[in-house]
Motif scaffolding. Structure first.
Motif, short mmCIF file in Angstrom:
data_model
loop_
_atom_site.label_atom_id
_atom_site.label_comp_id
_atom_site.label_asym_id
_atom_site.label_seq_id
_atom_site.Cartn_x
_atom_site.Cartn_y
_atom_site.Cartn_z
N ALA A 77 98.25 45.74 15.17
CA ALA A 77 97.52 46.99 15.38
C ALA A 77 97.20 47.21 16.85
O ALA A 77 96.87 46.26 17.57
N GLU A 78 97.29 48.45 17.28
CA GLU A 78 96.97 48.81 18.65
C GLU A 78 95.56 48.32 18.99
O GLU A 78 94.64 48.46 18.20
N GLY A 79 95.42 47.72 20.16
CA GLY A 79 94.12 47.24 20.61
C GLY A 79 93.67 45.93 19.97
O GLY A 79 92.52 45.52 20.15
N SER A 80 94.55 45.23 19.26
CA SER A 80 94.13 44.04 18.50
C SER A 80 94.07 42.76 19.33
O SER A 80 93.65 41.72 18.82
N LEU A 81 94.44 42.80 20.63
CA LEU A 81 94.40 41.59 21.47
C LEU A 81 93.57 41.80 22.74
O LEU A 81 94.00 41.47 23.84
N PRO A 82 92.34 42.31 22.60
CA PRO A 82 91.57 42.61 23.81
C PRO A 82 91.12 41.39 24.61
O PRO A 82 90.84 41.50 25.80
#
Length: 150
Positions: A77-82
């Motif tokens: 998912a987009e943004g899942s590795l901040p």
């Protein structure tokens, strides 16, 4: 912990990953190497710092050993590795139109996932032995700062 991931078709990226490991440990950092062959993309959320040493095969394709990882990376998912910090060292052949495309693709996907790039992608064409040492020298202080001297 710093993990140096590699994906290779002929062994050059693995050799470069081992050379990067040597540079980082000589610079006082703790690191390890790991192949992307059996690594699940979803596990990147557990990593602090991920360095990717990857080759491009054929016309922009990932090496065979990285195809499952890359497919998994595209499903996250987009943004899942901040919380992930990363850098990419890409190997390729300028004879192909899609020079170092897999390295650029990894960089783009990680950006989409919210990971923080700590150094611009370095692209190499049979000159990885020349380009790796200065790239590693730039990484060492950045990694020490970002990872709290991991």
């Amino acid at each position: 912990m710093i993990t140096i991931f590699f994906a290779t078709q002929t062994g050059n990226a693995e050799e470069s990953a081992e050379n990067l490991l040597k540079h980082l440990t000589e610079g006082g950092l703790t690191a390890r190497t790991k192949t992307l062959y059996d690594y699940q993309a979803g596990k990147l959320a557990e990593e602090q710092v991920a360095l990717f040493v990857v080759s491009t095969f054929g016309d922009g394709e990932p090496p065979d050993d990285a195809i499952p990882f890359y497919a998994g990376l595209q499903t996250l998912a987009e943004g899942s590795l901040p919380g992930l910090k990363y850098a990419v060292f890409a190997l390729g052949d300028k004879c192909y139109d899609e020079f170092c495309k897999f390295g650029r693709d990894i960089d783009a996907q990680l950006g989409r996932l919210g990971a923080e790039r700590i150094l611009a992608t370095e692209e190499c064409d049979l000159d990885q032995d020349v380009k790796l040492p200065p790239w590693a020298d730039q990484l060492i202080p950045l990694l020490a700062e970002k990872a709290g001297a991991v």
